[in-house]
Design an enzyme around this catalytic site. Structure first.
Site, PDB file in Angstrom:
ATOM      1  N   ASN A   1       0.772   4.741 -25.759  1.00 25.74           N
ATOM      2  CA  ASN A   1      -0.148   4.559 -24.636  1.00 25.74           C
ATOM      3  C   ASN A   1       0.341   3.471 -23.680  1.00 25.74           C
ATOM      4  O   ASN A   1       0.453   3.694 -22.474  1.00 25.74           O
ATOM      5  CB  ASN A   1      -1.544   4.232 -25.175  1.00 25.74           C
ATOM      6  CG  ASN A   1      -2.517   3.906 -24.068  1.00 25.74           C
ATOM      7  OD1 ASN A   1      -2.521   2.797 -23.552  1.00 25.74           O
ATOM      8  ND2 ASN A   1      -3.317   4.867 -23.661  1.00 25.74           N
ATOM      9  N   ALA A   2       0.664   2.305 -24.218  1.00 24.05           N
ATOM     10  CA  ALA A   2       1.079   1.194 -23.353  1.00 24.05           C
ATOM     11  C   ALA A   2       2.466   1.468 -22.747  1.00 24.05           C
ATOM     12  O   ALA A   2       2.673   1.276 -21.543  1.00 24.05           O
ATOM     13  CB  ALA A   2       1.082  -0.108 -24.150  1.00 24.05           C
ATOM     14  N   GLY A   3       3.406   1.918 -23.569  1.00 28.42           N
ATOM     15  CA  GLY A   3       4.790   2.089 -23.115  1.00 28.42           C
ATOM     16  C   GLY A   3       4.974   3.205 -22.111  1.00 28.42           C
ATOM     17  O   GLY A   3       5.626   3.017 -21.076  1.00 28.42           O
ATOM     18  N   TYR A   4       4.392   4.354 -22.384  1.00 25.45           N
ATOM     19  CA  TYR A   4       4.570   5.479 -21.458  1.00 25.45           C
ATOM     20  C   TYR A   4       4.003   5.135 -20.075  1.00 25.45           C
ATOM     21  O   TYR A   4       4.671   5.290 -19.051  1.00 25.45           O
ATOM     22  CB  TYR A   4       3.933   6.766 -22.010  1.00 25.45           C
ATOM     23  CG  TYR A   4       3.559   7.732 -20.917  1.00 25.45           C
ATOM     24  CD1 TYR A   4       4.552   8.342 -20.129  1.00 25.45           C
ATOM     25  CD2 TYR A   4       2.224   8.005 -20.601  1.00 25.45           C
ATOM     26  CE1 TYR A   4       4.215   9.194 -19.077  1.00 25.45           C
ATOM     27  CE2 TYR A   4       1.881   8.839 -19.564  1.00 25.45           C
ATOM     28  CZ  TYR A   4       2.873   9.429 -18.802  1.00 25.45           C
ATOM     29  OH  TYR A   4       2.535  10.251 -17.756  1.00 25.45           O
TER      30      TYR A   4
ATOM     31  N   LYS B   1     -10.418  -8.190 -34.211  1.00 22.72           N
ATOM     32  CA  LYS B   1      -9.465  -7.094 -34.395  1.00 22.72           C
ATOM     33  C   LYS B   1      -9.748  -6.416 -35.715  1.00 22.72           C
ATOM     34  O   LYS B   1     -10.297  -7.032 -36.632  1.00 22.72           O
ATOM     35  CB  LYS B   1      -8.030  -7.643 -34.400  1.00 22.72           C
ATOM     36  CG  LYS B   1      -6.983  -6.610 -34.043  1.00 22.72           C
ATOM     37  CD  LYS B   1      -6.868  -6.413 -32.544  1.00 22.72           C
ATOM     38  CE  LYS B   1      -5.842  -5.372 -32.189  1.00 22.72           C
ATOM     39  NZ  LYS B   1      -5.580  -5.372 -30.742  1.00 22.72           N
TER      40      LYS B   1
ATOM     41  N   GLY C   1       8.987   1.232 -26.930  1.00 22.13           N
ATOM     42  CA  GLY C   1       7.714   1.821 -27.374  1.00 22.13           C
ATOM     43  C   GLY C   1       7.283   2.824 -26.326  1.00 22.13           C
ATOM     44  O   GLY C   1       7.332   2.533 -25.117  1.00 22.13           O
ATOM     45  N   TYR C   2       6.901   4.036 -26.769  1.00 30.13           N
ATOM     46  CA  TYR C   2       6.525   5.052 -25.781  1.00 30.13           C
ATOM     47  C   TYR C   2       5.190   5.687 -26.155  1.00 30.13           C
ATOM     48  O   TYR C   2       5.024   6.894 -26.161  1.00 30.13           O
ATOM     49  CB  TYR C   2       7.628   6.109 -25.650  1.00 30.13           C
ATOM     50  CG  TYR C   2       7.789   6.599 -24.228  1.00 30.13           C
ATOM     51  CD1 TYR C   2       8.204   5.733 -23.228  1.00 30.13           C
ATOM     52  CD2 TYR C   2       7.507   7.917 -23.890  1.00 30.13           C
ATOM     53  CE1 TYR C   2       8.327   6.166 -21.925  1.00 30.13           C
ATOM     54  CE2 TYR C   2       7.633   8.367 -22.584  1.00 30.13           C
ATOM     55  CZ  TYR C   2       8.050   7.476 -21.611  1.00 30.13           C
ATOM     56  OH  TYR C   2       8.181   7.896 -20.302  1.00 30.13           O
TER      57      TYR C   2
HETATM   58  P1  NAD Z   1       0.644   3.687 -29.580  1.00 31.01           P
HETATM   59  O1  NAD Z   1       0.312   4.048 -30.960  1.00 31.01           O
HETATM   60  O2  NAD Z   1       0.122   4.550 -28.492  1.00 31.01           O
HETATM   61  O3  NAD Z   1       2.242   3.619 -29.418  1.00 31.01           O
HETATM   62  C1  NAD Z   1       3.052   2.822 -30.217  1.00 31.01           C
HETATM   63  C2  NAD Z   1       4.506   3.107 -29.837  1.00 31.01           C
HETATM   64  O4  NAD Z   1       5.342   2.167 -30.503  1.00 31.01           O
HETATM   65  C3  NAD Z   1       4.986   4.497 -30.256  1.00 31.01           C
HETATM   66  O5  NAD Z   1       5.825   5.025 -29.253  1.00 31.01           O
HETATM   67  C4  NAD Z   1       5.794   4.216 -31.509  1.00 31.01           C
HETATM   68  O6  NAD Z   1       6.809   5.178 -31.719  1.00 31.01           O
HETATM   69  C5  NAD Z   1       6.383   2.864 -31.165  1.00 31.01           C
HETATM   70  N1  NAD Z   1       6.811   2.112 -32.345  1.00 31.01           N
HETATM   71  C6  NAD Z   1       6.137   1.927 -33.506  1.00 31.01           C
HETATM   72  N2  NAD Z   1       6.891   1.211 -34.359  1.00 31.01           N
HETATM   73  C7  NAD Z   1       8.052   0.939 -33.709  1.00 31.01           C
HETATM   74  C8  NAD Z   1       9.248   0.262 -34.053  1.00 31.01           C
HETATM   75  N3  NAD Z   1       9.390  -0.300 -35.253  1.00 31.01           N
HETATM   76  N4  NAD Z   1      10.225   0.159 -33.106  1.00 31.01           N
HETATM   77  C9  NAD Z   1      10.084   0.729 -31.904  1.00 31.01           C
HETATM   78  N5  NAD Z   1       9.002   1.408 -31.521  1.00 31.01           N
HETATM   79  C10 NAD Z   1       8.007   1.508 -32.419  1.00 31.01           C
HETATM   80  O7  NAD Z   1       0.193   2.175 -29.408  1.00 31.01           O
HETATM   81  P2  NAD Z   1      -0.156   1.396 -28.073  1.00 31.01           P
HETATM   82  O8  NAD Z   1      -1.617   1.455 -27.903  1.00 31.01           O
HETATM   83  O9  NAD Z   1       0.740   1.847 -26.970  1.00 31.01           O
HETATM   84  O10 NAD Z   1       0.199  -0.089 -28.507  1.00 31.01           O
HETATM   85  C11 NAD Z   1       1.516  -0.624 -28.398  1.00 31.01           C
HETATM   86  C12 NAD Z   1       1.422  -2.137 -28.314  1.00 31.01           C
HETATM   87  O11 NAD Z   1       0.622  -2.485 -27.203  1.00 31.01           O
HETATM   88  C13 NAD Z   1       0.748  -2.797 -29.529  1.00 31.01           C
HETATM   89  O12 NAD Z   1       1.333  -4.053 -29.753  1.00 31.01           O
HETATM   90  C14 NAD Z   1      -0.672  -2.963 -29.077  1.00 31.01           C
HETATM   91  O13 NAD Z   1      -1.344  -3.991 -29.791  1.00 31.01           O
HETATM   92  C15 NAD Z   1      -0.445  -3.300 -27.626  1.00 31.01           C
HETATM   93  N6  NAD Z   1      -1.625  -3.097 -26.804  1.00 31.01           N
HETATM   94  C16 NAD Z   1      -2.153  -1.864 -26.601  1.00 31.01           C
HETATM   95  C17 NAD Z   1      -3.294  -1.742 -25.822  1.00 31.01           C
HETATM   96  C18 NAD Z   1      -3.909  -0.406 -25.531  1.00 31.01           C
HETATM   97  O14 NAD Z   1      -4.912  -0.381 -24.799  1.00 31.01           O
HETATM   98  N7  NAD Z   1      -3.375   0.701 -25.989  1.00 31.01           N
HETATM   99  C19 NAD Z   1      -3.888  -2.880 -25.253  1.00 31.01           C
HETATM  100  C20 NAD Z   1      -3.310  -4.119 -25.451  1.00 31.01           C
HETATM  101  C21 NAD Z   1      -2.169  -4.213 -26.232  1.00 31.01           C
END
Ligand code: NAD
Length: 442
Positions: free
Chosen positions: A239-242, A124, A236-237
Site C-alpha cells: 500500500n505505502a510503496g506502490y 498498535k 516495498g511495493y
Molecule cells: P503492505 O502489506 O501493503 O506492503 C508491505 C510490502 O513490503 C510488500 O510489498 C512486501 O512484499 C514488502 N516486504 C515485506 N517484507 C519485506 C522484506 N523483508 N524486504 C523487502 N520488502 C518486504 O504494507 P504497507 O501498509 O504498505 O506498510 C509498509 C510499511 O509502511 C510498514 O512499515 C508500515 O508500518 C508503514 N506504514 C503503512 C501505513 C499504511 O497506511 N498502509 C501507514 C503508515 C506506515
C-alpha cells in the site's frame, strides 16, 4: 506403541520471546526518545512515563482451521499514551511480529499523531502469523477472535485500530462488524481504513503515500531538487510503496527501482508504477521481479533489497520493514533525501551517519503520518455520519502535512538538530504539555 508427544509447551515458549537489542525496534524507539529528551532537556519524570507503554495486552487466539484442527496464535494490542486523546494505531499480521515490535510501533504512533497535531494518542496491534498461509475463512476467524479478545480495551473513544502490514479494508470490516455485534449497534468509528461501503473515507487507501508526497514536495523545494530531473527508488511495493512510487512518478520523477519481499527491479529510464503493479498482481509469485523492460537487481531477494538502498538516486523511499538502513550500509547511501514510508527503517546509528553526510531525512513519524491523518478524517466523518469528497480530504491532508513539515524543518534549522530529533522534540513537547495539564492521578 504409543505415539511420541510433540513438546508443544517448548515450541510455544519461543512464540512470545523478543529479539536482542541490536535488532529490536523497541530499543531503537527508546534510544530515539533518549536522544530527543537530551536535546530538549526533558523533565525526567515525564521521560520515565514516556519510556513505558500505558497498557500492553497479550492475547491468545485459537482458530479452527479448515481441516478441523485448532491452531493457536499470539496477538498484542499496546497503548502507549493517551494524553492527547484516544489511542490510535494499526494492526500488523506478520510472522516476525513480537511484543517489543508492537510496543515500538505504539510509541511511534504517539509521536506521529502529535507531529501532525491530531487529537489522538498512540497504539498498535499485531498478530504473529503468516497471513498468506491461511485461507480467507481462517483469516476471518483469526481476525474476529482477535477483535473479540481486544474488544475490552478498544472503542470509538478509547482506542481505534487501523490497517498496517498485511491487513487492509477487508480485515477492518470484520473488526468493525465483530465489535458492533458485541456492543449491539453498528459502530463505524471503532476502526478506520474500512471499505467505503461501511464508512470508509475517500482517499484513505492512498493516504500514507499522498501525505508523504506532500512532505517530499516541501523537502525538494528546500533542497532545490527539480522533480522533473530527479530519480527515486522505493523499497516495498504494498500500500505505502506502490502509491509512493505512483505519486513520485506523478511529480515527474523517474522511479528507477522498486522491490518487494521476493526481489527488486531496476530501469535507469524509469518504471511505470501501474504497469509494475499489474505485473505483480498477475505474476505467479505476486512479485515485481521479472518485470519486462527492467533488470532484476539480484537473484536473491535480500541482496536485491540491499542494492536498491544504495542506488545513486535523489530520493529514497523505504516502504517495507524496520531496520533496513543501519550503520553497515548508511555510509553507502547516495540519496539526497530519504522519505520514510515504513516505520522504523533507519537505526539510530545510521541516523547519525546520514545526518553527518548531509542527507535530508523526512522521518517516519512525519513522512508516513498521512495514513493516520486520513484515518482521523474517517473517524470524524463516522462520528458526524457525513462523507467528504476526495478533493476535500486531499486539501485537508495537504494542509496538515505541509504545516507539520514546516514546523519540523524550522526546529531542525533553529536547533541544528537532525530532522528525526526535531520531529520527536515537537511531538514530545505536545504530549508532555497535555500530560502536565491533566496531571498524574491520583
Ligand atoms: P503492505 O502489506 O501493503 O506492503 C508491505 C510490502 O513490503 C510488500 O510489498 C512486501 O512484499 C514488502 N516486504 C515485506 N517484507 C519485506 C522484506 N523483508 N524486504 C523487502 N520488502 C518486504 O504494507 P504497507 O501498509 O504498505 O506498510 C509498509 C510499511 O509502511 C510498514 O512499515 C508500515 O508500518 C508503514 N506504514 C503503512 C501505513 C499504511 O497506511 N498502509 C501507514 C503508515 C506506515
Amino acid at each position: 506403541m504409543t505415539e511420541k508427544r510433540v513438546p508443544i509447551g517448548e515450541a510455544y515458549a519461543v512464540l512470545g520471546t523478543t529479539p536482542p537489542p541490536e535488532v529490536n525496534p523497541w530499543y531503537n524507539a527508546l534510544r530515539q526518545l533518549d536522544k530527543a529528551a537530551e536535546a530538549m532537556n526533558l523533565d525526567s519524570s515525564y521521560h520515565k512515563i514516556l519510556a513505558t507503554p500505558k497498557r500492553v495486552l497479550e492475547v491468545q487466539i485459537p482458530v479452527r482451521m479448515d481441516d478441523g484442527s485448532i491452531e493457536v496464535f499470539l496477538g498484542w494490542r499496546v497503548q502507549h499514551n493517551d494524553a492527547r486523546g484516544p489511542c490510535k494505531g494499526g494492526i500488523r499480521y506478520h510472522p516476525g511480529v513480537h511484543r517489543d515490535e508492537v510496543k515500538a510501533l505504539a510509541m511511534w504512533m504517539t509521536w506521529k499523531t502529535a507531529v501532525v497535531d491530531i487529537p489522538y494518542g498512540g497504539a498498535k496491534g499485531g498478530i504473529k502469523v503468516d497471513p498468506h498461509a491461511l485461507s480467507q475463512g481462517e483469516l476471518e476467524r483469526l481476525t474476529r477472535r482477535y477483535a473479540f479478545m481486544i474488544s475490552p480495551i478498544i472503542g470509538v473513544n478509547r482506542d481505534i485500530p487501523a490497517p498496517d502490514v498485511y491487513t487492509g479494508p477487508r480485515e477492518m470490516a470484520w473488526i468493525m462488524d465483530t465489535y458492533s455485534q458485541i456492543v449491539g449497534y453498528p459502530e463505524p468509528g471503532v476502526v478506520t481504513g474500512k471499505p467505503l461501503e461501511v464508512g470508509g473515507s475517500e482517499g484513505r487507501n492512498e493516504a500514507t503515500a499522498r501525505g508523504l508526497q506532500y512532505t517530499v514536495e516541501e523537502a525538494i523545494r528546500v533542497l532545490n531538487i527539480d522533480p522533473k530531473r530527479a530519480t527515486a527508488a522505493v523499497q516495498g511495493y504494498g500500500n505505502a510503496g506502490y502509491f509512493a512510487a505512483k505519486f513520485m512518478h506523478e511529480l515527474g520523477m523517474k522511479v528507477v527501482a522498486v522491490s518487494d519481499s521476493k526481489g527488486g527491479i531496476y530501469n535507469p529510464d524509469g518504471l511505470d508504477p501501474d504497469a509494475v503493479l499489474a505485473h505483480k498482481q498477475k505474476s505467479d509469485d505476486k512479485s515485481v521481479r521479472d518485470f519486462p523492460g527492467a533488470t532484476n537487481l539480484d537473484k536473491d531477494a535480500k541482496a536485491a533489497n540491499a542494492k536498491l538502498l544504495e542506488l545513486d538516486v535523489d530520493v529514497l523511499i523505504p516502504a517495507a520493514i524496520e531496520n533496513v538502513i543501519t550503520k553497515d550500509n548508511a555510509d553507502r547511501i547516495k540519496a539526497k533525501l530519504i522519505a520514510e514510508a515504513a516505520n522504523g527503517p533507519t537505526t539510530p546509528e545510521a541516523d547519525d551517519i546520514l545526518h553527518e553526510k548531509g542527507v535530508l531525512m523526512i522521518p517516519d513519524i512525519l513522512a508516513n503520518a498521512g495514513g493516520v491523518t486520513v484515518s482521523y478524517f474517517e473517524w470524524v466523518q463516522a462520528r458526524y455520519r457525513e462523507w467528504w469528497d476526495l478533493e476535500t480530504v486531499r486539501n485537508k491532508l495537504r494542509a496538515k502535512m505541509t504545516r507539520a513539515f514546516r514546523d519540523v524543518y524550522s526546529l531542525h534549522e533553529e536547533k541544528k538538530i537532525d530532522m528525526r530529533t526535531a520531529a520527536l522534540w515537537l511531538a514530545i513537547d505536545r504530549v508532555v504539555s497535555a500530560m502536565k495539564w491533566r496531571g498524574i492521578w491520583p
